[in-house]
Design a protein around this motif. Structure first.
Motif, PDB file in Angstrom:
ATOM      1  N   ASP A 173     -30.142  35.856 100.045  1.00 34.95           N
ATOM      2  CA  ASP A 173     -31.513  36.166 100.460  1.00 34.95           C
ATOM      3  C   ASP A 173     -31.848  35.522 101.804  1.00 34.95           C
ATOM      4  OD1 ASP A 173     -32.222  37.599  98.087  1.00 34.95           O
ATOM      5  OD2 ASP A 173     -32.278  35.675  97.043  1.00 34.95           O
ATOM      6  N   VAL A 174     -31.377  34.301 101.994  1.00 33.15           N
ATOM      7  CA  VAL A 174     -31.613  33.588 103.254  1.00 33.15           C
ATOM      8  C   VAL A 174     -30.309  32.941 103.694  1.00 33.15           C
ATOM      9  CG1 VAL A 174     -32.969  31.832 104.464  1.00 33.15           C
ATOM     10  CG2 VAL A 174     -33.978  33.017 102.518  1.00 33.15           C
ATOM     11  N   ALA A 192     -27.062  37.418 112.899  1.00 22.97           N
ATOM     12  CA  ALA A 192     -28.376  37.663 112.288  1.00 22.97           C
ATOM     13  C   ALA A 192     -29.137  38.765 113.015  1.00 22.97           C
ATOM     14  CB  ALA A 192     -29.196  36.374 112.279  1.00 22.97           C
ATOM     15  N   LEU A 193     -28.930  38.874 114.329  1.00 20.42           N
ATOM     16  CA  LEU A 193     -29.656  39.884 115.106  1.00 20.42           C
ATOM     17  C   LEU A 193     -28.860  41.179 115.228  1.00 20.42           C
ATOM     18  CD1 LEU A 193     -31.096  37.638 117.979  1.00 20.42           C
ATOM     19  CD2 LEU A 193     -32.207  38.349 115.862  1.00 20.42           C
ATOM     20  N   LYS A 197     -28.829  42.266 110.654  1.00 22.61           N
ATOM     21  CA  LYS A 197     -30.237  42.474 111.035  1.00 22.61           C
ATOM     22  C   LYS A 197     -31.100  42.746 109.803  1.00 22.61           C
ATOM     23  CE  LYS A 197     -32.979  44.657 114.580  1.00 22.61           C
ATOM     24  NZ  LYS A 197     -32.892  44.517 115.998  1.00 22.61           N
ATOM     25  N   GLY A 198     -32.226  42.068 109.718  1.00 24.73           N
ATOM     26  CA  GLY A 198     -33.114  42.208 108.566  1.00 24.73           C
ATOM     27  C   GLY A 198     -32.974  41.074 107.566  1.00 24.73           C
ATOM     28  N   LYS A 199     -31.845  40.358 107.658  1.00 23.77           N
ATOM     29  CA  LYS A 199     -31.627  39.200 106.771  1.00 23.77           C
ATOM     30  C   LYS A 199     -32.493  38.025 107.229  1.00 23.77           C
ATOM     31  CE  LYS A 199     -28.292  38.872 104.438  1.00 23.77           C
ATOM     32  NZ  LYS A 199     -28.340  39.396 103.043  1.00 23.77           N
ATOM     33  N   CYS A 200     -33.045  37.273 106.277  1.00 20.50           N
ATOM     34  CA  CYS A 200     -33.759  36.049 106.635  1.00 20.50           C
ATOM     35  C   CYS A 200     -32.746  35.026 107.147  1.00 20.50           C
ATOM     36  CB  CYS A 200     -34.484  35.467 105.427  1.00 20.50           C
ATOM     37  SG  CYS A 200     -35.782  36.531 104.801  1.00 20.50           S
ATOM     38  N   ILE A 257     -36.888  27.874 104.681  1.00 12.86           N
ATOM     39  CA  ILE A 257     -36.165  28.690 103.696  1.00 12.86           C
ATOM     40  C   ILE A 257     -37.034  28.889 102.449  1.00 12.86           C
ATOM     41  CG2 ILE A 257     -34.176  28.688 102.116  1.00 12.86           C
ATOM     42  CD1 ILE A 257     -32.669  27.178 104.453  1.00 12.86           C
ATOM     43  N   LEU A 258     -37.655  27.784 101.992  1.00 10.92           N
ATOM     44  CA  LEU A 258     -38.539  27.880 100.832  1.00 10.92           C
ATOM     45  C   LEU A 258     -39.697  28.834 101.112  1.00 10.92           C
ATOM     46  CD1 LEU A 258     -39.233  26.845  97.986  1.00 10.92           C
ATOM     47  CD2 LEU A 258     -40.438  24.940  99.064  1.00 10.92           C
ATOM     48  N   ARG A 259     -40.261  28.737 102.303  1.00 13.22           N
ATOM     49  CA  ARG A 259     -41.375  29.626 102.660  1.00 13.22           C
ATOM     50  C   ARG A 259     -40.941  31.094 102.659  1.00 13.22           C
ATOM     51  NH1 ARG A 259     -45.828  27.912 105.169  1.00 13.22           N
ATOM     52  NH2 ARG A 259     -45.759  29.464 106.828  1.00 13.22           N
ATOM     53  N   LEU A 260     -39.745  31.344 103.141  1.00 14.86           N
ATOM     54  CA  LEU A 260     -39.243  32.725 103.128  1.00 14.86           C
ATOM     55  C   LEU A 260     -39.038  33.198 101.685  1.00 14.86           C
ATOM     56  CD1 LEU A 260     -36.771  32.386 106.114  1.00 14.86           C
ATOM     57  CD2 LEU A 260     -38.623  34.079 105.985  1.00 14.86           C
TER      58      LEU A 260
END
Lengths: 265, 66
Positions: A173-174, A192-193, A197-200, A257-260
Motif C-alpha cells: 500500500d505504501v 514511484a513517478l 505511478k499512483g503508489k503511495c 505512512i500512517l497518515r496515508l
C-alpha cells in the motif's frame, strides 16, 4: 453501551472507570479510555472504549494483541492491521520506520536489505551488539517480533535496483524509501513517478549531522508522493549520521505512512 | 530559448541537453530525478535528450544518508 477490554458493558450515567474495573478487571491499576490514560475517578460517557490493565501482569495471548493497541485512537487499529508497507533499506531510516510501524500494528511489512549488521550501524540503527554479523532482514524481523508478534513480516535479502523495485513492491500500500545512497534514493523516486505511478511513496533526503531539528520537514511533491528531510545535509566526512536527527526523519516518514494508511493525507 | 525549471523561467542555449543543464547547475546527474514535460527521464537518456523552447523541467536533487 461501553466497550471494556473489547467486551460490551452496560452504561449508566455517572459511572467511573474504577467502578467498571471493580467488576470487569479487579486489581486494574492502569485505565485507558479512547486511547488515552485517565485517573481512576474518570467519569465515562456512553460509547467510550476502555482498556483496564493490571501492570506487571502477563496477559494471555488472546488479550495481548488487543492490549498492544490500547493507546491507539479508536479506528486506527482496524485500518493499519489490513495494510502493507514496503521498506527499502533497513539502516538508520528503515529500521526505526519498521519499529514504529510494528508498534502501531501495520499488519504486513516487506523488509528489504542486502547487508549485515556491523558495529558502525549501532549509533543509529535498531539492532543490538549480539546481532553483529547477522543479515539485517533477519535481525530486524526478530526484533520486530519481540515488539509485536501479530504481524506478517516478509524479507527480501537482495541488492535492490531501479529495475527490480517495481515488481518486488507492486503489492504494497505504501513504499518507504530508506536507502543510504543518493543514487538509489533518486532511482526509487523515478520508480514511484514512473512504473509505480499512483503508489503511495515516502522518501527521505537530508538528515545528517546535528543541525536544527526543525529543518526536517515532510513535503508533498506529487499526489501520494512525499519527501522527508531538510534536502541539504548530506552524510559526508565531518557530518556523520546520528540517531537523533536520522530518527526524526524516520519518524516523519513513519507518521506520513500512517497518515496515508488512514487516508488523511 | 526559454525553459521553465522548477517553476522558474530560465534563458538557456538552443539544443541544450538535459545532461549539460544538470551539470551547468552544479548537480550530479546520478543523484537528480529529472521530469521533463511531465515524464520521468531515465539517466541513460540525459546525454541525448534535448530541451526545446518552453520545456517544463522538474529537477529533484537527493543527498546521501540514511
Amino acid at each position: 453501551m461501553l466497550l471494556v477490554n473489547e467486551i460490551t458493558y452496560e452504561f449508566r450515567d455517572g459511572l467511573r472507570v474504577v467502578d467498571v474495573a471493580a467488576k470487569a478487571k479487579p486489581g486494574a491499576d492502569l485505565f485507558i479510555v479512547n486511547g488515552h490514560p485517565v485517573s481512576s475517578s474518570f467519569i465515562l460517557e456512553d460509547g467510550d472504549s476502555c482498556w483496564l490493565i493490571r501492570k506487571g501482569e502477563q496477559p494471555t495471548a488472546d488479550e495481548l494483541e488487543r492490549l498492544l493497541y490500547a493507546r491507539h485512537s479508536p479506528g486506527v487499529h482496524d485500518k493499519v492491521k489490513k495494510a502493507s508497507v514496503g521498506i527499502m533499506g533497513l539502516g538508520g531510516l528503515g529500521s526505526p520506520v519498521a519499529v514504529a510501524l510494528a508498534r502501531v500494528g501495520v499488519g504486513h511489512l516487506l523488509l528489504a536489505d542486502f547487508d549485515v549488521v556491523e558495529p558502525s550501524n549501532l549509533n543509529r540503527q535498531q539492532y543490538f551488539i549480539d546481532q553483529i554479523g547477522e543479515k539485517k532482514t533477519q535481525a530486524l524481523k526478530y526484533n520486530l517480533g519481540r515488539i509485536n508478534p501479530y504481524l506478517r513480516i516478509e524479507t527480501v535479502n537482495v541488492v535492490l535496483t531501479e529495475e527490480s523495485i517495481p515488481a518486488l513492491f507492486n503489492g504494497v500500500d505504501v513504499l518507504a524509501e530508506c536507502f543510504d545512497g543518493a543514487e538509489m534514493k533518486a532511482a526509487a523516486l523515478r520508480c514511484a513517478l514512473g512504473p509505480l505511478k499512483g503508489k503511495c511513496f515516502v522518501g527521505a533526503s537530508g538528515m545528517a549531522g546535528f543541525a536544527d531539528s526543525n529543518m526536517i520537514c515532510t513535503r508533498k511533491i506529487r499526489d501520494r508522493v512525499y519527501l522527508v528531510g531538510d534536502g541539504e545535509t548530506e552524510a559526508r566526512p565531518g557530518q556523520g549520521l546520528m540517531a537523533p536527527r536520522v530518527g526524526i526523519a524516520a519518524h516523519h516518514q513513519a507518521n506520513q505512512i500512517l497518515r496515508l494508511l488512514l487516508e488523511v493525507a | 530559448m526559454k525553459i521553465i525549471c522548477n517553476g522558474k523561467e530560465m534563458d538557456v542555449k538552443d539544443s541544450l541537453t538535459i545532461e549539460k543543464l544538470v551539470v551547468d547547475l552544479d548537480l550530479n546527474p546520478a543523484t537528480v530525478v529529472v521530469e521533463c514535460n511531465g515524464s520521468i527521464v531515465l539517466p541513460d537518456n540525459y546525454a541525448e535528450q534535448q530541451l526545446s523552447e518552453g520545456s517544463v523541467l522538474e529537477l529533484i536533487r537527493f543527498v546521501g544518508g540514511g
